[in-house]
Scaffold this active site. Structure first.
Site, PDB file in Angstrom:
ATOM      1  N   HIS A 251      27.717 -28.654 -36.992  1.00 36.62           N
ATOM      2  CA  HIS A 251      28.776 -29.529 -36.487  1.00 36.62           C
ATOM      3  C   HIS A 251      29.575 -30.125 -37.640  1.00 36.62           C
ATOM      4  O   HIS A 251      28.989 -30.701 -38.559  1.00 36.62           O
ATOM      5  CB  HIS A 251      28.166 -30.680 -35.682  1.00 36.62           C
TER       6      HIS A 251
ATOM      7  N   PHE B  81      24.327 -32.213 -40.783  1.00 35.36           N
ATOM      8  CA  PHE B  81      22.998 -31.688 -41.151  1.00 35.36           C
ATOM      9  C   PHE B  81      22.365 -30.899 -40.015  1.00 35.36           C
ATOM     10  O   PHE B  81      21.150 -30.863 -39.878  1.00 35.36           O
ATOM     11  CB  PHE B  81      22.028 -32.805 -41.582  1.00 35.36           C
ATOM     12  N   HIS B  82      23.182 -30.217 -39.191  1.00 35.29           N
ATOM     13  CA  HIS B  82      22.672 -29.527 -38.015  1.00 35.29           C
ATOM     14  C   HIS B  82      22.744 -28.016 -38.164  1.00 35.29           C
ATOM     15  O   HIS B  82      23.013 -27.294 -37.201  1.00 35.29           O
ATOM     16  CB  HIS B  82      23.460 -29.966 -36.772  1.00 35.29           C
ATOM     17  N   VAL B  83      22.505 -27.503 -39.354  1.00 36.71           N
ATOM     18  CA  VAL B  83      22.592 -26.059 -39.596  1.00 36.71           C
ATOM     19  C   VAL B  83      21.576 -25.325 -38.720  1.00 36.71           C
ATOM     20  O   VAL B  83      20.412 -25.722 -38.611  1.00 36.71           O
ATOM     21  CB  VAL B  83      22.377 -25.746 -41.089  1.00 36.71           C
TER      22      VAL B  83
END
Length: 521
Positions: free
Chosen positions: A305, A458-460
């Site tokens: 995101h 930080f939503h890899v």
């Protein structure tokens, strides 16, 4: 002063029934359920330290500096012209609990439609009705069990209490803009403003290591090995039988008699697969790695995101001490009324949350507060490439932020909404003027600001996506295609990024992976 917990000292056995590689949100859940649900022996391998009872990890207000600390892998997203050539750091936890030990402690599962979309994309059995029991199994929700929430699970979940006044203003401001105020963002619908849900218990972080692992550390069938980097998987006739890993600097091979479970996350799981000969044959040939299983989807489908970090405002009064994680509330709303679900997200920051380039371009001195905003239904897709086959070799990690015009259009609306938000009556005691960006910007100026402020939530995820097509890396039971004895239980299997922070979905994935394994045993 509390002293860090010392793990039980156990001699490393030649073999275990299960080896779980990686102790993040998925790996901790798998290890706990395998130990409790069977008579199997389990080895949990973690490259980082234990980190239990370390004050910097336990303190909810101290999470931001953990990125680029000894508990972070130190990865970066590769620069592009779309973000004005900036390198964007992507913190990933290198410690027991993985990123759940260094993140902002948000517990948030998104919208039911997110998981229905997984099933529609070929992931049979992953609709919201299918996954809800596994979300509930993980939860110890402060309000107790409901049809949608769980109680008595390993992870304590609480509302931020007390709520900082600058965070509370977000709720009143949203209502003035016509955005509903809802009781629970993990309730029937996530559209609206709400007090956030946090993995916080008794004023301390409740990570996956704290909630899932700590209660079973002394169990005789569990061995937790920290400071051990996995470098390769061992196969016999296409059956995964071992993990090769470093123990005190020496290469060791430990066998798994039943299954190896990869839970290294969306960056290091595809790395380990490629180092072991599983991936796109063209990429493996370039790396000089023999092809064991041709899976071209390994390292593809990378999603994250995009975050505008952040809009910064002069505060009319001192903010005082940081409360909770420095946030406290959240808003989810639609960039267009025609959308079936909310796609935009914003949260307060008790202080200066600006990206480095924004700090360079604007005077943000003095008493300030910030609002971060971003896109939770992003369309841009990236990739991960190894630039060398040896352990620790460099990687190109590319999210392709803002590659899709629709993403940029939605982010423009998110910034415009935030600029309207602080002008509401709810912010009258706090808003003392615009600092970054300036008010009354043209569309071109907002785009320029977004390109300089674009960062990561930080939503890899998505780099070993499950599914049924030729680019799918796992099947719907999380088994790696083309080989046997190998399961993935982390964010890499996510086929379509959900509209939320990824800790809760990955915990659910870990719960499901363990359930699949126990049913197959």
């Amino acid at each position: 002063m509390a002293h860090p917990t010392i793990l039980p000292v156990r001699t490393l056995a030649p073999a275990y029934d299960y080896i779980v590689v990686g102790s993040g949100s998925g790996g901790c859940a798998v290890a706990r359920r395998l130990v409790e649900g069977s008579d199997a022996t389990v080895l949990l391998i973690e490259a980082g330290p234990a980190g239990l009872d370390v004050a910097a990890l336990d303190d909810p207000a101290a999470w931001v500096p953990l990125g680029r600390s000894a508990y972070d892998w130190g990865y970066d997203y590769a620069p592009t012209e779309r973000v004005n050539g900036r390198t964007i750091g992507i913190p990933r936890g290198k410690v027991l609990g993985g990123s759940s030990s260094i993140n902002a402690m948000m517990w948030y599962r998104g919208h039911p439609m997110d998981y229905d979309a997984w099933e529609e994309a070929g992931c049979e059995g992953w609709s919201f009705a299918d996954v809800l029991p596994f979300f509930k199994r993980a939860e110890d929700w402060e309000d107790g069990e409901t049809a949608l929430r769980g109680a008595g699970g390993p992870l304590r979940i609480e509302r931020g209490a007390p709520v900082h006044p600058v965070a509370d203003a977000m709720l009143g401001g949203a209502a003035e803009l016509g955005i509903p105020v809802i009781d629970d963002p993990n309730g029937p619908d996530n559209e609206g403003a709400a007090i956030a849900n946090f993995n916080i218990s008794g004023g301390k972080r409740c990570s996956s290591a704290t909630g899932y692992l700590r209660p079973i550390l002394a169990h005789p069938r569990l061995t937790v090995l920290t400071g051990s980097l996995a470098v390769c998987l061992g196969f016999e006739h296409r059956h995964c039988v071992s993990v090769k890993h470093l123990v005190e600097g020496r290469l060791c091979e430990t066998r798994a008699t039943t299954q190896v479970v990869l839970a290294l996350g969306a960056i290091d799981t595809p790395r380990l697969l490629m180092q072991s000969g599983i991936g796109d044959p063209a990429e493996l040939y370039w790396l000089g790695v023999d092809v064991l299983a041709a899976l071209p989807g390994v390292g593809r489908n990378l999603q994250d995101h995009p975050l505008v970090q952040s809009c910064v405002f002069r505060a009319r009064q001192p903010l005082g001490p940081v409360v909770g994680n420095g946030g406290g509330t959240m808003i989810n709303w639609k960039s267009s009324a025609a959308l079936p679900q909310a796609d935009l997200h914003a949260f307060p920051i008790q202080g200066n949350g600006a990206e480095a380039r924004i700090r360079e371009l604007h005077d943000l001195s003095g008493e300030v507060f910030s609002i971060g905003c971003g896109l939770m239904r992003s369309k841009s897709i990236g990739h991960l490439r190894l630039l060398g086959a040896e352990p620790g070799a460099r990687m190109e990690i590319q999210p392709n932020y803002l590659a899709e015009q629709a993403d940029l259009d939605a982010l423009i609306i998110s910034v415009e909404t935030v600029l309207d938000l602080v002008q509401t009556r709810a912010y009258a005691d706090w808003f003392g003027g615009h600092l970054a960006p300036a008010p009354r910007l043209s569309r071109r100026e907002i785009v320029a600001y977004i390109r300089n402020a674009c960062s990561t939530f930080f939503h890899v995820c998505g780099t070993c996506a499950m599914g049924a097509g030729e680019m799918a890396v796992t099947d719907a039971r999380l088994r790696v295609r083309g080989v046997e004895g190998l399961t993935i239980a982390d964010a890499s299997v996510i086929p379509i990024i959900p509209t939320c922070n990824t800790h809760a979905p990955v915990t659910m994935i870990g719960e499901r992976a363990a359930d699949f394994l126990l049913r197959a045993a």
